[in-house]
Design a protein around this motif. Sequence first.
Motif, PDB file in Angstrom:
ATOM      1  N   THR A  46       0.729  -0.925   0.095  1.00  0.00           N
ATOM      2  CA  THR A  46       0.057   0.113   0.026  1.00  0.00           C
ATOM      3  C   THR A  46       0.975   1.180  -0.050  1.00  0.00           C
ATOM      4  O   THR A  46       0.515   2.098  -0.687  1.00  0.00           O
ATOM      5  N   MET A  47       2.137   1.239   0.666  1.00  0.00           N
ATOM      6  CA  MET A  47       2.845   2.479   0.693  1.00  0.00           C
ATOM      7  C   MET A  47       3.305   2.485  -0.850  1.00  0.00           C
ATOM      8  O   MET A  47       3.516   3.795  -1.321  1.00  0.00           O
ATOM      9  N   GLY A  48       3.556   1.415  -1.671  1.00  0.00           N
ATOM     10  CA  GLY A  48       4.262   1.584  -2.767  1.00  0.00           C
ATOM     11  C   GLY A  48       2.861   2.216  -3.676  1.00  0.00           C
ATOM     12  O   GLY A  48       3.214   3.089  -4.601  1.00  0.00           O
ATOM     13  N   ILE A  49       1.815   1.666  -3.620  1.00  0.00           N
ATOM     14  CA  ILE A  49       0.741   2.174  -4.660  1.00  0.00           C
ATOM     15  C   ILE A  49       0.444   3.550  -4.239  1.00  0.00           C
ATOM     16  O   ILE A  49       0.181   4.542  -5.364  1.00  0.00           O
ATOM     17  N   SER A  50       0.296   3.872  -2.903  1.00  0.00           N
ATOM     18  CA  SER A  50       0.309   5.376  -2.715  1.00  0.00           C
ATOM     19  C   SER A  50       1.096   6.402  -3.153  1.00  0.00           C
ATOM     20  O   SER A  50       0.883   7.738  -3.525  1.00  0.00           O
ATOM     21  N   SER A  51       2.531   6.092  -3.161  1.00  0.00           N
ATOM     22  CA  SER A  51       3.559   6.722  -3.452  1.00  0.00           C
ATOM     23  C   SER A  51       3.500   7.107  -4.856  1.00  0.00           C
ATOM     24  O   SER A  51       4.549   7.988  -5.370  1.00  0.00           O
ATOM     25  N   ILE A  52       3.205   6.049  -5.717  1.00  0.00           N
ATOM     26  CA  ILE A  52       3.226   6.205  -7.227  1.00  0.00           C
ATOM     27  C   ILE A  52       2.402   7.438  -7.706  1.00  0.00           C
ATOM     28  O   ILE A  52       2.768   8.519  -8.428  1.00  0.00           O
ATOM     29  N   PHE A  53       1.111   7.721  -6.879  1.00  0.00           N
ATOM     30  CA  PHE A  53       0.268   8.905  -7.345  1.00  0.00           C
ATOM     31  C   PHE A  53       0.013  10.095  -6.577  1.00  0.00           C
ATOM     32  O   PHE A  53      -0.277  11.413  -7.009  1.00  0.00           O
ATOM     33  N   MET A  54      -0.218   9.690  -5.175  1.00  0.00           N
ATOM     34  CA  MET A  54      -0.798  10.683  -4.293  1.00  0.00           C
ATOM     35  C   MET A  54       0.189  11.909  -4.022  1.00  0.00           C
ATOM     36  O   MET A  54      -0.430  12.894  -3.959  1.00  0.00           O
ATOM     37  N   PRO A  55       1.398  11.800  -3.957  1.00  0.00           N
ATOM     38  CA  PRO A  55       2.299  13.050  -3.491  1.00  0.00           C
ATOM     39  C   PRO A  55       2.044  13.978  -4.612  1.00  0.00           C
ATOM     40  O   PRO A  55       1.953  15.188  -4.511  1.00  0.00           O
ATOM     41  N   ALA A  56       1.977  13.578  -6.007  1.00  0.00           N
ATOM     42  CA  ALA A  56       2.158  14.484  -7.121  1.00  0.00           C
ATOM     43  C   ALA A  56       0.664  15.125  -7.140  1.00  0.00           C
ATOM     44  O   ALA A  56       0.503  16.402  -7.455  1.00  0.00           O
ATOM     45  N   ILE A  57      -0.307  14.256  -6.974  1.00  0.00           N
ATOM     46  CA  ILE A  57      -1.725  15.058  -6.839  1.00  0.00           C
ATOM     47  C   ILE A  57      -1.952  15.800  -5.856  1.00  0.00           C
ATOM     48  O   ILE A  57      -2.430  17.241  -5.993  1.00  0.00           O
ATOM     49  N   ILE A  58      -1.300  15.675  -4.580  1.00  0.00           N
ATOM     50  CA  ILE A  58      -1.646  16.641  -3.707  1.00  0.00           C
ATOM     51  C   ILE A  58      -0.783  17.778  -3.608  1.00  0.00           C
ATOM     52  O   ILE A  58      -0.917  19.022  -3.352  1.00  0.00           O
ATOM     53  N   GLY A  59       0.382  17.715  -4.301  1.00  0.00           N
ATOM     54  CA  GLY A  59       1.298  18.615  -4.723  1.00  0.00           C
ATOM     55  C   GLY A  59       0.717  19.800  -5.431  1.00  0.00           C
ATOM     56  O   GLY A  59       0.871  20.804  -5.691  1.00  0.00           O
ATOM     57  N   LEU A 100      -4.723   0.928   2.970  1.00  0.00           N
ATOM     58  CA  LEU A 100      -4.361   1.483   1.658  1.00  0.00           C
ATOM     59  C   LEU A 100      -4.906   2.995   1.789  1.00  0.00           C
ATOM     60  O   LEU A 100      -4.309   3.990   1.589  1.00  0.00           O
ATOM     61  N   LEU A 101      -6.133   3.307   2.576  1.00  0.00           N
ATOM     62  CA  LEU A 101      -6.578   4.459   2.616  1.00  0.00           C
ATOM     63  C   LEU A 101      -5.717   5.319   3.526  1.00  0.00           C
ATOM     64  O   LEU A 101      -5.544   6.682   3.664  1.00  0.00           O
ATOM     65  N   ASN A 102      -5.393   4.839   4.458  1.00  0.00           N
ATOM     66  CA  ASN A 102      -4.326   5.583   5.543  1.00  0.00           C
ATOM     67  C   ASN A 102      -3.194   5.871   4.949  1.00  0.00           C
ATOM     68  O   ASN A 102      -2.779   7.003   5.018  1.00  0.00           O
ATOM     69  N   MET A 103      -2.548   5.162   3.890  1.00  0.00           N
ATOM     70  CA  MET A 103      -1.419   5.468   3.194  1.00  0.00           C
ATOM     71  C   MET A 103      -1.548   6.622   2.204  1.00  0.00           C
ATOM     72  O   MET A 103      -0.824   7.466   1.963  1.00  0.00           O
ATOM     73  N   ILE A 104      -2.869   6.635   1.721  1.00  0.00           N
ATOM     74  CA  ILE A 104      -3.259   7.681   0.640  1.00  0.00           C
ATOM     75  C   ILE A 104      -3.229   9.045   1.266  1.00  0.00           C
ATOM     76  O   ILE A 104      -2.856   9.906   0.643  1.00  0.00           O
ATOM     77  N   PHE A 105      -3.659   8.784   2.621  1.00  0.00           N
ATOM     78  CA  PHE A 105      -3.540  10.199   3.491  1.00  0.00           C
ATOM     79  C   PHE A 105      -1.970  10.527   3.913  1.00  0.00           C
ATOM     80  O   PHE A 105      -1.690  11.736   3.841  1.00  0.00           O
ATOM     81  N   TYR A 106      -1.418   9.565   4.225  1.00  0.00           N
ATOM     82  CA  TYR A 106      -0.299   9.919   4.828  1.00  0.00           C
ATOM     83  C   TYR A 106       0.933  10.018   3.957  1.00  0.00           C
ATOM     84  O   TYR A 106       1.687  11.019   4.162  1.00  0.00           O
ATOM     85  N   MET A 107       1.118   9.238   2.898  1.00  0.00           N
ATOM     86  CA  MET A 107       2.291   9.513   2.049  1.00  0.00           C
ATOM     87  C   MET A 107       2.503  10.859   1.436  1.00  0.00           C
ATOM     88  O   MET A 107       3.751  11.253   1.646  1.00  0.00           O
ATOM     89  N   PRO A 108       1.334  11.744   1.406  1.00  0.00           N
ATOM     90  CA  PRO A 108       1.522  13.049   0.563  1.00  0.00           C
ATOM     91  C   PRO A 108       2.221  13.837   1.604  1.00  0.00           C
ATOM     92  O   PRO A 108       2.769  14.900   1.421  1.00  0.00           O
ATOM     93  N   THR A 109       1.821  13.572   2.840  1.00  0.00           N
ATOM     94  CA  THR A 109       2.382  14.573   3.927  1.00  0.00           C
ATOM     95  C   THR A 109       4.011  14.454   4.182  1.00  0.00           C
ATOM     96  O   THR A 109       4.431  15.559   4.707  1.00  0.00           O
ATOM     97  N   LEU A 110       4.682  13.271   3.765  1.00  0.00           N
ATOM     98  CA  LEU A 110       6.000  13.531   3.790  1.00  0.00           C
ATOM     99  C   LEU A 110       6.495  14.645   2.889  1.00  0.00           C
ATOM    100  O   LEU A 110       7.651  15.307   3.417  1.00  0.00           O
ATOM    101  N   SER A 111       6.113  14.794   1.675  1.00  0.00           N
ATOM    102  CA  SER A 111       6.624  16.088   0.775  1.00  0.00           C
ATOM    103  C   SER A 111       6.001  17.268   1.194  1.00  0.00           C
ATOM    104  O   SER A 111       6.524  18.439   1.148  1.00  0.00           O
ATOM    105  N   LEU A 112       4.668  17.031   1.779  1.00  0.00           N
ATOM    106  CA  LEU A 112       4.037  18.521   2.322  1.00  0.00           C
ATOM    107  C   LEU A 112       4.936  19.024   3.358  1.00  0.00           C
ATOM    108  O   LEU A 112       5.023  20.247   3.555  1.00  0.00           O
ATOM    109  N   SER A 113       5.314  18.273   4.068  1.00  0.00           N
ATOM    110  CA  SER A 113       6.167  18.610   5.448  1.00  0.00           C
ATOM    111  C   SER A 113       7.151  19.222   4.834  1.00  0.00           C
ATOM    112  O   SER A 113       7.786  20.112   5.613  1.00  0.00           O
ATOM    113  N   ILE A 114       8.144  18.699   3.894  1.00  0.00           N
ATOM    114  CA  ILE A 114       9.009  19.683   3.337  1.00  0.00           C
ATOM    115  C   ILE A 114       8.721  20.837   2.903  1.00  0.00           C
ATOM    116  O   ILE A 114       9.353  22.064   2.736  1.00  0.00           O
ATOM    117  N   THR A 115       7.611  21.150   2.089  1.00  0.00           N
ATOM    118  CA  THR A 115       7.170  22.368   1.373  1.00  0.00           C
ATOM    119  C   THR A 115       6.794  23.298   2.563  1.00  0.00           C
ATOM    120  O   THR A 115       7.298  24.318   2.496  1.00  0.00           O
TER     121      THR A 115
END
Length: 422
Positions: A46-59, A100-115
């Motif tokens: 689930t980490m991989g699935i969410s990492s493929i598309f969610m950070p870009a969309i949230i960005g 998976l739903l949790n990772m969809i919410f969590y994974m984009p926060t990694l890049s958002l925290s940097i932003t």
Amino acid sequence: MNVKARLTLMNFLQFFIWGSWLLTIGVYWFQNKQWSGTEFGVIFSTMGISSIFMPAIIGIISDRFINAEKLYGILHILASLVLFCLPMVDNPSTFFWVILLNMIFYMPTLSLSITVAYSALKNANKDVVIDYPPIRIWGTIGFIAALWAVSLTGNEASANQFYIASAVSLILGIYSFTLPKCPPLASKVEAKSFIDSLGLRAFTLLKQKKFAVFFIFSMLLGAALQLTNAYGDTFLHDFKSIPAFKDLLAVKYPAIIMSISQISETLFILAIPFFLKKFGIKYVMLFSMLAWVLRFGLFAFGDPAGGLWMIVLSCIIYGMAFDFFNISGSLFVETQVDEKMRGSAQGLFMMMVNGFGALFGSFASGLIIDHFFTFADQSKDWTNIWLTFAAYTLILAIVFPFIFKYKHNRAEKTAIKAMSHS
């Protein structure tokens, strides 16, 4: 509280959430729920699935529509609700969709925290290169603190690990709304196309052999990272079924032993400039692959008694295995890609490691362990599991220097020199 202290707290909580369950979910899965290894491999994907598309969309959303710190807070509050519900799930298929739903919410926060951090530091007239690394290191400390908290409270196999993560996620979500404002900047800068925003333009780099080889190896090394995250803590926990080991500290508190890996990670970061300057990017990448061989090989022959030194040494070597490829890989992208495409190329690098690599590692390891290394009583043949993983990374290490044609160049040396002085 000054801006650096506020961002330090944000990073600590960000990774405390992840550390509360990432390395111990396998113990919960196999010992508490007693579900299969194949299903576990799918769960960890689930980490991989969410990492493929969610950070870009949230960005894209944070660039154009909503303040980054507010979006960051909303995502953590939503993740908190999902984590709170996770222990109520008693079916592995449903568990997959919930995590998976949790990772969809969590994974984009990694890049958002940097932003958020970069924006706040720049607005406070701070030097990002100098001031951000000491702030980010508190994220690793938060991860370690979570491992210790879950382990010392006896919750490595308990659903309480998710309740702990949920509570901290809620706290961080609420705290996020007090962080410095980070408004959308799309109106102030040249708007990117949707393709550029998703980082898809970087896929054209795959037409060049050196980039194709680099990104393929990035994916394969990303798979190795998933193997150690998924099974390290479970491996130590399984020694409790052996009477001679069950009362040893490493078996009672395996997450604390595993936290040595994160401690090592923070220390090896300091050694990277020296190794890069001495050997160059290509050989530092190769050292990372050899370190993975040792990481898994030492696990294969270690035990919590006389072989504890092997397990501890394996955790120390993890720092080299993880840092050397991630840092040198990002530096390769920085020095070899045209500046107009660097951002999307770095995104592709992360997508290969944390997205496709995580997917490949999770699915493949789950199937292999379930079909070849699981006994009738559901116990695992850990020695051969780790030896198989070691053989996998050894093959990568043998093949890599022959097909990755790359030499030290002026751009690389300039970047390394700048890194050494930062």
